[in-house]
Design a protein around this motif. Structure first.
Motif, PDB file in Angstrom:
ATOM      1  N   ARG A  68       0.828  -1.210   0.000  1.00  0.00           N
ATOM      2  CA  ARG A  68       0.000   0.000   0.000  1.00  0.00           C
ATOM      3  C   ARG A  68       0.861   1.259   0.000  1.00  0.00           C
ATOM      4  O   ARG A  68       0.608   2.211  -0.740  1.00  0.00           O
ATOM      5  N   LYS A  75       5.032   0.235  -4.665  1.00  0.00           N
ATOM      6  CA  LYS A  75       3.590   0.177  -4.446  1.00  0.00           C
ATOM      7  C   LYS A  75       2.961  -0.710  -5.514  1.00  0.00           C
ATOM      8  O   LYS A  75       3.321  -0.646  -6.689  1.00  0.00           O
ATOM      9  N   ASP A  76       2.028  -1.537  -5.088  1.00  0.00           N
ATOM     10  CA  ASP A  76       1.373  -2.453  -6.022  1.00  0.00           C
ATOM     11  C   ASP A  76      -0.062  -2.646  -5.528  1.00  0.00           C
ATOM     12  O   ASP A  76      -0.302  -3.340  -4.531  1.00  0.00           O
ATOM     13  N   ASP A  77      -1.016  -2.026  -6.192  1.00  0.00           N
ATOM     14  CA  ASP A  77      -2.403  -2.064  -5.736  1.00  0.00           C
ATOM     15  C   ASP A  77      -2.972  -3.476  -5.713  1.00  0.00           C
ATOM     16  O   ASP A  77      -3.732  -3.840  -4.806  1.00  0.00           O
ATOM     17  N   LYS A  78      -2.599  -4.289  -6.710  1.00  0.00           N
ATOM     18  CA  LYS A  78      -3.134  -5.653  -6.761  1.00  0.00           C
ATOM     19  C   LYS A  78      -2.625  -6.490  -5.595  1.00  0.00           C
ATOM     20  O   LYS A  78      -3.392  -7.218  -4.953  1.00  0.00           O
ATOM     21  N   PHE A  80      -1.475  -5.264  -2.780  1.00  0.00           N
ATOM     22  CA  PHE A  80      -2.056  -4.668  -1.576  1.00  0.00           C
ATOM     23  C   PHE A  80      -3.415  -5.282  -1.283  1.00  0.00           C
ATOM     24  O   PHE A  80      -3.679  -5.737  -0.168  1.00  0.00           O
ATOM     25  N   HIS A 108      -9.455   1.060  -5.333  1.00  0.00           N
ATOM     26  CA  HIS A 108      -8.818  -0.231  -5.639  1.00  0.00           C
ATOM     27  C   HIS A 108      -9.827  -1.359  -5.787  1.00  0.00           C
ATOM     28  O   HIS A 108      -9.475  -2.456  -6.211  1.00  0.00           O
TER      29      HIS A 108
END
Length: 257
Positions: A68, A75-78, A80, A108
């Motif tokens: 997050r 950072k990597d939303d998937k 996270f 997200h």
């Protein structure tokens, strides 16, 4: 001292290699914070993942925060959301609240009020204070659950009885400026600030007076103006001094003092 550290490191490596999820978590913390070992972001993430795969709830939550915020990895939303869901499903109240908030805000994840209420309510039942407030708020607005004002006041009362000034400050700020998926409402902002002010919380006192002034028809602070006012409070200066002291103490600890 060095021999003791070497012995402890050997033991934790052995237990981590044997599959102990908490030894793996401990090793991840060591690499993360440089405790008794040289810090290494890549190895910290590796051991958090191994700990997570071995079933450690805390490791799942740490990985969610890492992806997050981009602290130890990009950072990597998937990733996270993957680890956030894993932590929530494993029972972490912090993760449940954050997952519910993500569904509520549509960040997200596709906005889903029923899922939002389900996760936030579950976190509230585990004692998460902000989740308890948000459960009351969602009952009051009929978000993800039929509107029920008595349930709203029931949850608000629970929050008020066990909450603290800092919590009331953040709730008040949400109402005053429409933050955290909360609709703007100066009267409600004043209600929560007043609870914190009654406890002697300096930031709540300042915000409460500002809201009263705005309700009387005077100019209302922008969020940036309010933040500038609050940076000069004794509470904020104390917080900064405490953080500096902790950083200094960590430095001494890392040097073996």
């Amino acid at each position: 001292m060095a021999e003791r550290y070497a012995s402890e490191n050997t033991m934790i490596f052995r237990d981590a290699d044997a599959g102990n999820p908490y030894a793996r978590l401990g090793l991840a913390y060591m690499y993360h914070h440089g405790k008794n070992i040289d810090p290494d972001a890549e190895l910290a993430v590796k051991w958090y993942i191994k700990s997570s795969e071995a079933g450690c709830l805390r490791a799942k939550w740490e990985l969610a925060k890492i992806y997050r915020d981009g602290t130890l990895a990009e950072k990597d939303d998937k990733l996270f959301i993957r680890y956030l869901k894993a932590a929530a499903e494993s029972g972490s109240p912090e993760a449940k609240f954050e997952l519910g908030s993500a569904y509520l805000a549509g960040i997200h994840l596709e906005r889903n009020e029923k899922y939002a209420f389900r996760w936030i309510h579950s976190a509230a039942n585990q004692g998460d204070l902000m989740a308890q407030f948000m459960t009351g708020y969602m009952y009051g607005k009929g978000i993800g659950i039929p509107r029920d004002l008595s349930e709203r006041e029931n949850w608000y009362t629970k929050t008020g009885l066990v909450g603290n000034g800092e919590l009331f400050y953040h709730i008040g700020l949400g109402f005053e400026y429409g933050l955290r998926s909360i609709d703007r409402d100066l009267f409600e902002a004043g209600r929560w600030y007043k609870m914190g002010a009654d406890m002697g919380h300096e930031k709540c006192m300042i915000c409460w007076q500002s809201v009263l002034s705005a309700l009387d028809g005077n100019k209302h602070d922008t969020l940036e103006e309010r933040e500038a006012k609050l940076r000069d409070t004794g509470v904020e200066r104390e917080r900064l001094a405490r953080e500096c002291a902790l950083l200094t103490a960590d430095g001494f600890l890392e040097n073996g003092d």
